[in-house]
Enzyme design. Structure first.
Site, short mmCIF file in Angstrom:
data_model
loop_
_atom_site.label_atom_id
_atom_site.label_comp_id
_atom_site.label_asym_id
_atom_site.label_seq_id
_atom_site.Cartn_x
_atom_site.Cartn_y
_atom_site.Cartn_z
N LYS A 74 -5.28 -31.91 1.34
CA LYS A 74 -4.14 -32.83 1.40
C LYS A 74 -3.25 -32.46 2.59
CE LYS A 74 -1.34 -29.89 -1.63
NZ LYS A 74 -0.97 -29.63 -3.02
N TYR A 315 21.13 -25.54 24.39
CA TYR A 315 22.29 -26.26 23.83
C TYR A 315 23.24 -25.30 23.11
CZ TYR A 315 19.45 -30.44 24.58
OH TYR A 315 18.69 -31.44 25.12
C1 LIG Z 1 -1.47 -28.39 -3.55
C2 LIG Z 1 -2.13 -28.26 -4.84
C3 LIG Z 1 -3.12 -27.29 -5.06
C4 LIG Z 1 -3.45 -26.22 -4.04
O1 LIG Z 1 -2.49 -25.17 -4.07
P1 LIG Z 1 -2.64 -23.85 -3.18
O2 LIG Z 1 -1.54 -22.98 -3.65
O3 LIG Z 1 -2.45 -24.29 -1.77
O4 LIG Z 1 -3.99 -23.31 -3.41
C5 LIG Z 1 -3.82 -27.34 -6.25
N1 LIG Z 1 -3.52 -28.24 -7.21
C6 LIG Z 1 -2.54 -29.16 -7.06
C7 LIG Z 1 -2.26 -30.13 -8.15
C8 LIG Z 1 -1.81 -29.20 -5.88
O5 LIG Z 1 -0.84 -30.09 -5.73
#
Ligand SMILES: *Cc1c(COP(=O)(O)O)cnc(C)c1O
Length: 422
Positions: A74, A315
């Site tokens: 994701k 800045y």
């Molecule tokens: C993002 C997510 C994961 C992965 O988590 P990590 O800590 O990056 O391994 C797994 N399950 C869900 C539902 C998530 O949203």
């Protein structure tokens, strides 16, 4: 006129080349060398997957098979670039986890282009009506987490589609999911939509694994999950695929591995937290998993020049030279995902040497002090994240300067930045 058509051509080449999935290569000239770039180590990615496979093992004595390995890609693969990461991970993991139908469609397109067998795609979160049919069409699996079931079902029905789903149970994160103590009610909700939802799994997500070294809260969540999963299985009259563990839990709470683990951050070679690393030392027999960071972020200076003592930089004139100083102006700023909060604290690496970031990080620029770095010039390679010679600049360090976590540092790297496989 001539200028304009050249611009148009460059723009067209640029957009076309964005789609080169496996390599991320773009034609020369389409992307300016003046911009920063991200290097993705396919070897490190494969190595981390192998580390996880070994960790998950499988136990011949109890005939327990190893859980399936789901790689979470994701958020543009945690900033690593979805096409590149998915391309490398596709053949070596059991499923890919994403959060949108757009990602599902783009992975299916990649499979077609590359001639790959379609893999399992699991969309996390709670499926929304607008995406349900597309997900069913591309054969992705979705999560039922409390969205409008009737509306989703109506869309699927009118399109004549059936969607494979996983029921998300909220065991204490307070995000998506049906309450763990309302399994009966959830099963009743599911009954009239059984024609369009093929319930294949039950899942949950932990709230408090990464921030602690004792897992009391997680253990309670896990008990609640197991109970709810069993009840749901009983109600539906069949075994469901169970999954709850992300990276940290998979490492430090072996009982949570169930049928599938959904590993994100660790696949990219980063530890979920210092606490997880400490816990892993205690829980895991033998050596600590040797995770290797996958991503490096680099650029070349736009300008290298001398400033006299007394000159200001940036800045707000927050930095002033106390002696003659050689500065390098880098084509990177907070637009690209370099946190402004790191101003005055961070350093970058040039020729394996630490060079402090001076003055404020700007939208598209930042300035570093390269005084005394021999040979520093516009041709020098600058490392913003990653290794350079014997020095390392991990995402955790940049995160600590910016009062955040490694997850946010990598996930916010601009999607406009070119990703290359190295
Ligand atoms: C993002 C997510 C994961 C992965 O988590 P990590 O800590 O990056 O391994 C797994 N399950 C869900 C539902 C998530 O949203």
């Amino acid at each position: 006129m001539v200028r304009l058509s050249r611009l148009k051509r460059a723009f067209r080449d640029h957009s076309l080349n964005k789609g080169s999935f496996m390599t991320g290569e773009r034609e020369h000239g389409a992307v300016s060398d003046r911009a920063s770039w991200i290097e993705i180590s396919a070897d490190a990615l494969r190595h981390n997957v192998a580390v996880f496979r070994r960790l998950l093992g499988g136990d011949p004595a109890s005939r327990r098979e190893a859980p399936l390995l789901g790689a979470v890609v994701k958020s543009n693969a945690y900033g690593h670039g979805l096409p590149l990461a998915a391309g490398v991970l596709h053949p070596i993991v059991d499923l890919l986890c994403i959060t949108s139908a757009a990602d599902a469609a783009s992975i299916r397109r990649m499979e077609q282009l590359e001639g790959l067998e379609p893999t399992r795609l699991l969309v996390l979160g709670s499926v929304v009506p607008e995406e349900a049919s597309l997900l069913a069409e591309v054969g992705a699996e979705a999560t039922l987490g409390g969205g409008d079931l009737h509306e989703i079902a109506a869309r699927l029905r009118s399109d004549g589609l059936r969607l494979r789903t996983h029921v998300h149970v909220d065991t204490g994160l307070g995000r998506e999911g049906y309450h763990a103590d309302e399994v009966e009610k959830t099963a009743e909700l599911l009954e009239p939509v059984g024609d369009v939802f093929d319930v294949a799994g039950v899942c949950s997500h932990f709230a408090n694994v990464e921030d602690v070294t004792e897992q009391d809260y997680a253990a309670t969540q896990l008990d609640t999950f197991e109970q709810a999963a069993s009840e749901l299985e009983e109600r539906l009259g069949r075994r469901l695929e169970r999954h709850i563990a992300a990276s940290a839990a998979a490492m430090v709470l072996p009982r949570s591995r169930c049928d599938v683990i959904r590993a994100g951050i660790s696949i990219y070679g980063l530890w979920p937290s210092v606490e997880t690393r400490l816990s892993a030392r205690v829980v895991i027999e033998g050596d600590l998993p040797d995770l290797r960071p996958v991503l490096s972020w680099r650029c070349r200076p736009q300008v290298v020049k001398e400033l006299p003592a007394g000159a200001f930089v940036g800045y707000g004139c927050t930095w002033r030279a106390s002696r003659p100083t050689t500065i390098a102006v880098l084509p990177v700023g907070y637009f690209d995902g370099y946190p402004r909060l790191a101003s005055g604290k961070a350093h970058v690496l040039v020729h394996g040497r630490r060079c402090p970031v001076i003055g404020r990080v700007m939208m598209n620029h930042m300035v570093v002090d390269v005084s005394g770095v021999e040979g520093a010039g516009t041709g020098s390679k600058v490392t913003l994240l990653g290794r350079d010679e014997s020095e390392q600049l991990p995402a955790e360090l940049l995160a600590s300067w910016a009062q955040t976590i490694n997850y946010e540092i990598v996930a916010r790297l601009g999607s406009h930045i070119e990703r290359r496989v190295s």
